[in-house]
Design an enzyme around this catalytic site. Structure first.
Site, PDB file in Angstrom:
ATOM      1  N   LEU A  10       0.822  -1.213   0.000  1.00  0.00           N
ATOM      2  CA  LEU A  10       0.000   0.000   0.000  1.00  0.00           C
ATOM      3  C   LEU A  10       0.858   1.266   0.000  1.00  0.00           C
ATOM      4  O   LEU A  10       0.457   2.288  -0.556  1.00  0.00           O
ATOM      5  CB  LEU A  10      -0.959   0.002   1.192  1.00  0.00           C
ATOM      6  CG  LEU A  10      -2.195  -0.892   1.035  1.00  0.00           C
ATOM      7  CD1 LEU A  10      -3.006  -0.915   2.321  1.00  0.00           C
ATOM      8  CD2 LEU A  10      -3.073  -0.446  -0.127  1.00  0.00           C
TER       9      LEU A  10
ATOM     10  N   ARG B 222       0.060   3.951  -2.839  1.00  0.00           N
ATOM     11  CA  ARG B 222      -0.366   5.338  -2.568  1.00  0.00           C
ATOM     12  C   ARG B 222       0.394   6.340  -3.419  1.00  0.00           C
ATOM     13  O   ARG B 222      -0.189   7.264  -3.983  1.00  0.00           O
ATOM     14  CB  ARG B 222      -0.203   5.643  -1.079  1.00  0.00           C
ATOM     15  CG  ARG B 222      -1.271   4.985  -0.239  1.00  0.00           C
ATOM     16  CD  ARG B 222      -0.999   5.060   1.252  1.00  0.00           C
ATOM     17  NE  ARG B 222      -2.071   4.349   1.947  1.00  0.00           N
ATOM     18  CZ  ARG B 222      -1.910   3.600   3.022  1.00  0.00           C
ATOM     19  NH1 ARG B 222      -0.711   3.457   3.558  1.00  0.00           N
ATOM     20  NH2 ARG B 222      -2.941   2.996   3.580  1.00  0.00           N
TER      21      ARG B 222
ATOM     22  N   PHE C 173      -9.772   4.935  -2.794  1.00  0.00           N
ATOM     23  CA  PHE C 173      -8.727   3.962  -3.128  1.00  0.00           C
ATOM     24  C   PHE C 173      -7.533   4.044  -2.179  1.00  0.00           C
ATOM     25  O   PHE C 173      -7.188   5.130  -1.713  1.00  0.00           O
ATOM     26  CB  PHE C 173      -8.180   4.266  -4.536  1.00  0.00           C
ATOM     27  CG  PHE C 173      -8.875   3.553  -5.660  1.00  0.00           C
ATOM     28  CD1 PHE C 173      -9.668   2.445  -5.455  1.00  0.00           C
ATOM     29  CD2 PHE C 173      -8.688   3.988  -6.958  1.00  0.00           C
ATOM     30  CE1 PHE C 173     -10.280   1.791  -6.517  1.00  0.00           C
ATOM     31  CE2 PHE C 173      -9.295   3.347  -8.032  1.00  0.00           C
ATOM     32  CZ  PHE C 173     -10.092   2.247  -7.795  1.00  0.00           C
ATOM     33  N   GLU C 174      -6.853   2.913  -1.991  1.00  0.00           N
ATOM     34  CA  GLU C 174      -5.576   2.853  -1.254  1.00  0.00           C
ATOM     35  C   GLU C 174      -5.691   3.436   0.153  1.00  0.00           C
ATOM     36  O   GLU C 174      -4.756   4.060   0.654  1.00  0.00           O
ATOM     37  CB  GLU C 174      -4.467   3.588  -2.028  1.00  0.00           C
ATOM     38  CG  GLU C 174      -4.330   3.185  -3.483  1.00  0.00           C
ATOM     39  CD  GLU C 174      -3.774   1.780  -3.676  1.00  0.00           C
ATOM     40  OE1 GLU C 174      -3.470   1.115  -2.675  1.00  0.00           O
ATOM     41  OE2 GLU C 174      -3.662   1.344  -4.820  1.00  0.00           O
ATOM     42  N   GLY C 175      -6.823   3.221   0.780  1.00  0.00           N
ATOM     43  CA  GLY C 175      -7.085   3.814   2.089  1.00  0.00           C
ATOM     44  C   GLY C 175      -7.741   5.169   1.905  1.00  0.00           C
ATOM     45  O   GLY C 175      -7.257   5.999   1.128  1.00  0.00           O
TER      46      GLY C 175
END
Length: 594
Positions: free
Chosen positions: A261, A265, A403-405
């Protein structure tokens, strides 16, 4: 504040200054890197854009075919070592190519899911046999990868996954049972990175092939945007996975998920940068073509404000992105020189700059959201029509803040990771924070006049960092072990950090550019650096004021508020005229030119 002439540690930008000569700026990309970027852009323009409507309608095999073409062009192989069919290019080159496909709407979603969270877990955590089996086919585009982490009951709390994996009686296969959702590329992927709880409590990664018995797919999801990407649920019903397809170690799946991740990011920030540039280019052309009251709308001040601000935010995001990308590359080289294996080197470098990656993800996605929103506004009624380009751009942009957290999670992670670094002794935040509190009790030191470029602006940056440390230090003292519950304060601090890092990156970029090309050649870039800096200063004042008001009362509040005011004070700068100058150059050249 100490000035150093080497790469900072992750998060160290808060307490140390960087020399402009030590950062990488996009203007330094070489001819080979630009050629790769041009290849990616041309592919999107000629192969992807003519198919956007058909992609959005999920025409069978269309996205899969584009992915195969991209693989044949070598766009998937940039970061991979040569022994797995790759080109072994540096990290910023991979970011540049990701940026270059970023304007392709749904295509970069499929692209990034494959080249990032799909392939990289195998590259960095796979056995040699796994790498040899899967990576060459994934690099060439023969196969496509998907990443299966999210479940109906676990989004941001990924480790709460309920998918189970149990070793069969023969000890040869793990039997997986569970449900994954929002899985990008699921409709055509041959390889799935799946996370499951071994024996109910050991979070573990697996490589699952499409043809393994027990894997099935749901229907394509109906989404607000990125309609052309394949997003399906993945069902695992007594799915038999050979024991040799365990990815990494049993119970260590979190290392895969979280490390990948970090890379995801920053790559998402690159993709949003490419999308932002494309939207601004379309908007600039439209302002020259569209007339109202018998003149092009590009002549109106309100329109020029929008164009100037859009360009400024894009330029600033780009400055921070490639600064961090180069820092990751340098750290990777340092770890390789120290004898670390390839996988450990890049993962270690990405982990070192996880704070910056989280900030970039927030900044890049919110810059794109700002740009598409203003793009719709510039088009007016036509912007709301599905027959014009802003409709798709607006809808497709929205997912990036999830997305991505989510951006809220990434804001809180930014502060959490900084404080954990401090607690581990990796980053001395408390000494500077204590010094700033002492400084508030003393008479301001006006010091001697410094000489050089951007002296006043660098002082503003130093003071912005002091404001962050003042708020963060107070928050730690006030809340201690319960700080994680004070999410509003954490987000205030994160916003201050994001604006400061981005403002500093932009200023350093322009300083380096002026040293390379002269002040006249970088005049508009200087305008953008100053517009961003003064906007950021206002934002830091508001976030700091809100934070201290929520933490203190009476005399303590007055003292803290005085500190916020002192550290966000600056001589006025005419941002209106600067934005007009920035916009005028783009209008004259009919495109984003920076």
């Amino acid at each position: 504040m100490e000035t150093i002439n080497k790469t900072l540690k992750g998060g160290e930008f808060l307490i140390k200054e960087t020399l402009a000569s030590d950062i990488f700026i996009p203007e330094e990309f070489n001819e080979e890197q630009r050629l790769m970027a041009d290849t990616a852009k041309e592919f999107v323009q000629t192969q992807v854009e003519p198919l956007l409507d058909r992609l959005d309608n999920h025409e069978e095999g269309l996205m899969e075919g584009l992915m195969k073409q991209a693989g044949e062009l070598g766009l998937f192989a940039l970061s991979l070592p040569e022994e797995y069919g790759g080109f072994d290019k540096d990290f910023n080159t991979s970011l540049l190519v990701t940026e270059s496909v970023g304007g392709g709407h749904s295509f970069p979603v499929a692209f990034a899911a494959h080249t990032g969270i799909g392939m990289l877990p195998i590259l960095y955590f796979g056995t040699e046999d796994q790498k040899q089996k899967y990576l060459p086919k994934l690099a060439s585009g023969e196969w496509t990868a998907a990443y299966c982490l999210t479940e109906p009951g676990s989004g941001s709390d990924a480790l709460a996954a309920k998918t189970k994996a149990v070793l069969d009686a023969a000890g040869e296969n793990y039997i997986l049972n569970g449900q994954k959702m929002w899985i990008t590329n699921a409709g055509f992927a041959q390889v799935f990175i799946v996370f499951a709880q071994v024996d109910g409590d050991k979070f573990t990664g697996f490589i699952v092939e499409k043809d393994f018995p027990g894997l099935s797919l749901g229907n394509e999801e109906h989404k607000m945007g990125i309609k052309g990407s394949s997003t399906r649920q993945v069902f695992l019903t007594d799915c038999r996975v050979p024991q040799e397809n365990i990815l990494g170690q049993i119970g260590k799946g979190h290392l895969i998920a979280f490390n990948i991740l970090n890379l995801g990011r920053i790559k998402l920030a690159a993709a949003t940068l490419g999308a932002s540039k494309k939207v601004l280019n379309i908007a600039v052309k439209y302002t020259n073509e569209r007339s109202q009251f018998k003149i092009p709308i590009s002549k109106f001040g309100a329109i020029r404000h929008k164009l100037g601000q859009m360009a400024t935010r894009i330029f600033a995001s780009e400055s921070a992105l490639y600064r961090t990308g180069h820092d990751i590359y340098l750290k990777e080289q340092e770890l390789l020189a120290a004898g670390k294996p390839f996988a450990e080197a890049l993962l270690g470098a990405a982990k070192e700059f996880a704070v910056e990656a989280a900030m970039l993800k927030v900044d890049g996605s919110e810059t794109l959201d700002y740009v598409v929103d203003e793009g719709v506004q510039i088009y007016g009624g036509y912007g709301y029509s599905a027959d014009y380009p802003m409709d798709r751009a607006y809808r497709d942009a929205r997912i990036n803040r999830i997305f991505e957290g989510t951006n809220e999670i990434n804001r809180m992670l930014t502060v959490d990771m900084l404080l954990k670094k401090a607690l581990k002794g990796e980053l001395d935040l408390m000494s500077p924070a204590k010094a700033i509190q002492d400084e508030l009790m003393s008479i301001p030191d006006f010091g001697d006049e410094e000489e050089g470029l951007f002296v006043a602006e660098k002082k503003i940056i130093r003071n912005m960092k002091k404001a962050i440390l003042l708020v963060a230090g107070t928050a730690v003292q006030k809340f201690m072990m319960t700080l994680e519950k004070e999410q509003e304060v954490l987000m205030n601090i994160a916003d201050m950090a994001i604006k400061t890092y981005t403002a500093e990156s932009t200023l350093l970029r322009v300083e380096k550019l002026i040293n390379l090309k002269g002040e006249e050649a970088a005049a508009r870039q200087k305008d953008m650096a100053l517009v961003y800096l003064y906007d950021a200063l206002d934002g830091i004042y508001l976030a700091g004021k809100e934070a201290v008001a929520s933490m203190a009362e009476g005399d303590e509040y007055k003292l803290l508020f005085i500190g916020i005011k002192r550290f966000t004070k600056a001589e006025p700068f005419n941002t209106k005229e600067a934005r007009r100058r920035i916009a005028a150059e783009m209008i004259q050249k009919n495109q984003f030119v920076y």
